[in-house]
Design a protein around this motif. Structure first.
Motif, PDB file in Angstrom:
ATOM      1  N   MET A   1       4.532   3.206  30.981  1.00 31.21           N
ATOM      2  CA  MET A   1       4.907   2.959  29.586  1.00 31.21           C
ATOM      3  C   MET A   1       5.772   1.716  29.438  1.00 31.21           C
ATOM      4  N   GLU A   2       6.619   1.487  30.431  1.00 28.69           N
ATOM      5  CA  GLU A   2       7.488   0.311  30.375  1.00 28.69           C
ATOM      6  C   GLU A   2       6.661  -0.973  30.294  1.00 28.69           C
ATOM      7  N   GLY A   3       5.540  -1.003  31.027  1.00 28.85           N
ATOM      8  CA  GLY A   3       4.676  -2.178  30.982  1.00 28.85           C
ATOM      9  C   GLY A   3       4.093  -2.413  29.601  1.00 28.85           C
ATOM     10  N   ILE A   4       3.688  -1.348  28.927  1.00 34.82           N
ATOM     11  CA  ILE A   4       3.151  -1.460  27.564  1.00 34.82           C
ATOM     12  C   ILE A   4       4.220  -1.998  26.621  1.00 34.82           C
ATOM     13  N   ILE A   5       5.426  -1.487  26.756  1.00 38.48           N
ATOM     14  CA  ILE A   5       6.526  -1.928  25.896  1.00 38.48           C
ATOM     15  C   ILE A   5       6.807  -3.414  26.109  1.00 38.48           C
ATOM     16  N   LYS A   6       6.829  -3.854  27.357  1.00 43.66           N
ATOM     17  CA  LYS A   6       7.087  -5.264  27.642  1.00 43.66           C
ATOM     18  C   LYS A   6       5.982  -6.153  27.084  1.00 43.66           C
ATOM     19  N   GLU A   7       4.742  -5.683  27.130  1.00 44.91           N
ATOM     20  CA  GLU A   7       3.639  -6.448  26.548  1.00 44.91           C
ATOM     21  C   GLU A   7       3.786  -6.564  25.037  1.00 44.91           C
ATOM     22  N   GLU A   8       4.205  -5.477  24.403  1.00 44.38           N
ATOM     23  CA  GLU A   8       4.430  -5.503  22.953  1.00 44.38           C
ATOM     24  C   GLU A   8       5.536  -6.503  22.608  1.00 44.38           C
ATOM     25  N   LEU A   9       6.600  -6.524  23.389  1.00 37.20           N
ATOM     26  CA  LEU A   9       7.700  -7.455  23.146  1.00 37.20           C
ATOM     27  C   LEU A   9       7.236  -8.900  23.321  1.00 37.20           C
ATOM     28  N   LYS A  10       6.406  -9.138  24.320  1.00 39.05           N
ATOM     29  CA  LYS A  10       5.869 -10.484  24.531  1.00 39.05           C
ATOM     30  C   LYS A  10       5.004 -10.915  23.350  1.00 39.05           C
ATOM     31  N   CYS A  11       4.209  -9.994  22.818  1.00 41.81           N
ATOM     32  CA  CYS A  11       3.371 -10.307  21.654  1.00 41.81           C
ATOM     33  C   CYS A  11       4.231 -10.624  20.434  1.00 41.81           C
ATOM     34  N   ILE A  12       5.330  -9.905  20.280  1.00 46.38           N
ATOM     35  CA  ILE A  12       6.238 -10.160  19.160  1.00 46.38           C
ATOM     36  C   ILE A  12       6.788 -11.580  19.247  1.00 46.38           C
ATOM     37  N   GLU A  13       7.209 -11.993  20.440  1.00 43.39           N
ATOM     38  CA  GLU A  13       7.742 -13.357  20.608  1.00 43.39           C
ATOM     39  C   GLU A  13       6.695 -14.398  20.195  1.00 43.39           C
ATOM     40  N   GLU A  14       5.479 -14.203  20.631  1.00 43.11           N
ATOM     41  CA  GLU A  14       4.435 -15.188  20.356  1.00 43.11           C
ATOM     42  C   GLU A  14       4.028 -15.185  18.882  1.00 43.11           C
ATOM     43  N   MET A  15       3.920 -14.010  18.299  1.00 44.80           N
ATOM     44  CA  MET A  15       3.463 -13.901  16.924  1.00 44.80           C
ATOM     45  C   MET A  15       4.490 -14.439  15.927  1.00 44.80           C
ATOM     46  N   HIS A  16       5.766 -14.208  16.216  1.00 51.84           N
ATOM     47  CA  HIS A  16       6.818 -14.560  15.264  1.00 51.84           C
ATOM     48  C   HIS A  16       7.598 -15.816  15.663  1.00 51.84           C
ATOM     49  N   ASN A  17       7.235 -16.435  16.776  1.00 53.02           N
ATOM     50  CA  ASN A  17       7.916 -17.636  17.260  1.00 53.02           C
ATOM     51  C   ASN A  17       9.419 -17.392  17.408  1.00 53.02           C
ATOM     52  N   VAL A  18       9.758 -16.317  18.105  1.00 60.27           N
ATOM     53  CA  VAL A  18      11.152 -15.974  18.365  1.00 60.27           C
ATOM     54  C   VAL A  18      11.331 -15.764  19.866  1.00 60.27           C
ATOM     55  N   LYS A  19      12.595 -15.671  20.266  1.00 55.59           N
ATOM     56  CA  LYS A  19      12.924 -15.298  21.633  1.00 55.59           C
ATOM     57  C   LYS A  19      13.712 -13.986  21.592  1.00 55.59           C
ATOM     58  N   ILE A  20      13.261 -13.012  22.352  1.00 52.58           N
ATOM     59  CA  ILE A  20      13.976 -11.739  22.421  1.00 52.58           C
ATOM     60  C   ILE A  20      15.102 -11.873  23.435  1.00 52.58           C
ATOM     61  N   LEU A  21      16.291 -11.449  23.028  1.00 54.08           N
ATOM     62  CA  LEU A  21      17.474 -11.542  23.870  1.00 54.08           C
ATOM     63  C   LEU A  21      17.734 -10.250  24.636  1.00 54.08           C
ATOM     64  N   TYR A  22      17.343  -9.129  24.014  1.00 52.81           N
ATOM     65  CA  TYR A  22      17.681  -7.828  24.592  1.00 52.81           C
ATOM     66  C   TYR A  22      16.810  -6.773  23.945  1.00 52.81           C
ATOM     67  N   ALA A  23      16.314  -5.843  24.758  1.00 55.02           N
ATOM     68  CA  ALA A  23      15.533  -4.716  24.245  1.00 55.02           C
ATOM     69  C   ALA A  23      15.884  -3.478  25.054  1.00 55.02           C
ATOM     70  N   CYS A  24      16.078  -2.363  24.366  1.00 52.06           N
ATOM     71  CA  CYS A  24      16.503  -1.141  25.045  1.00 52.06           C
ATOM     72  C   CYS A  24      15.905   0.080  24.353  1.00 52.06           C
TER      73      CYS A  24
END
Length: 257
Positions: free
Chosen positions: A1-24
């Protein structure tokens, strides 16, 4: 599940042109009492490109993915997070304490943690937990038959208030740590630990007869806590200049390259 979550976070960065600093993880998994069907409550803080902040118009400062049975993912822009941090926002303070970290990059979150004790407001956090306890207790635990799992959503905030009263700091995030640090050995603690074991083992804790020893404790404590908080005085320092500096420093760190 952790891998799926990390993929979702990566997609968010690309889609919204942002950098994620922290996710928990937030919610029951972070608190230490997930059910077998608990979803994943992922919370994150992100930063936009500097040009995004140079605008005369306000912009949406939250990113939310559609909620499904498995994942609930949403995050706050760094400025929104820092404004709430300045007010000692309890959910955000809990994010900083989460033992389940999916992603962390740059110095931001460590610098934010270093300021936690300075911005912590016992009154703000106390009222947050007290209101949570009162509302859940009134809604779920008043009949002869009650939703047993809701005891955790009343006991945890009650014990968090007790921790703040005793230590004047942010409470531990794990429910079992609160139980061990605030309750003496006896029938109450035994009943709570029995329920916790059942929940962690995956039992469906739905409608059952109320647990009188727990209800009696909650009744007494809520009345006591309501009276206690009226006696507390607290003068908070203004951390705005430090948070402004952290915001500017993080912008440079993330985007200067």
């Amino acid at each position: 599940m952790e891998g799926i979550i990390k993929e979702e976070l990566k997609c968010i960065e690309e889609m919204h042109n942002v950098k994620i600093l922290y996710a928990c993880e937030s919610g029951s998994r972070a608190w230490g009492f997930p059910s077998k069907d608990s979803d994943y409550d992922v919370r994150f803080i992100y930063i936009n490109h500097p040009d995004w902040y140079l605008s005369i118009d306000d912009k949406r400062d939250v990113i939310e993915l559609p909620i499904n049975d498995l994942l609930d993912i949403n995050g706050w822009d760094i400025r929104k997070a820092l404004k709430l941090f300045r007010k000692s926002n309890p959910p955000l303070q809990e994010w900083l304490l989460s033992d389940i970290v999916y992603y962390q990059k740059y110095d931001f979150i460590n610098n934010l943690r270093a300021l936690s004790s300075e911005v912590f407001s016992p009154i703000s956090c106390f009222y947050h937990y007290l209101n949570m306890a009162r509302n859940n207790y009134r809604e779920y635990l008043q009949g002869d038959q009650v939703k047993i799992k809701k005891y955790f959503y009343v006991l945890r905030p009650v014990l968090a208030c007790k921790w703040i009263e005793q230590h004047n700091t942010m409470p531990p995030i794990l429910f079992k740590d609160l139980v061990e640090s605030t309750l003496s050995e006896g029938a109450l603690k035994t009943q709570i630990n029995l329920l916790l074991d059942r929940k962690i083992q995956g039992e469906e804790l739905n409608l059952e007869p109320r647990v009188n020893v727990i209800n009696e404790y909650i009744d007494l404590e809520i009345k006591y806590l309501e009276a206690y908080i009226k006696t507390v005085n607290f003068e908070a320092s203004d951390p705005t200049s430090k948070l402004d500096e952290l915001f500017r420093k993080t912008l440079l760190e993330v985007w200067s390259s």
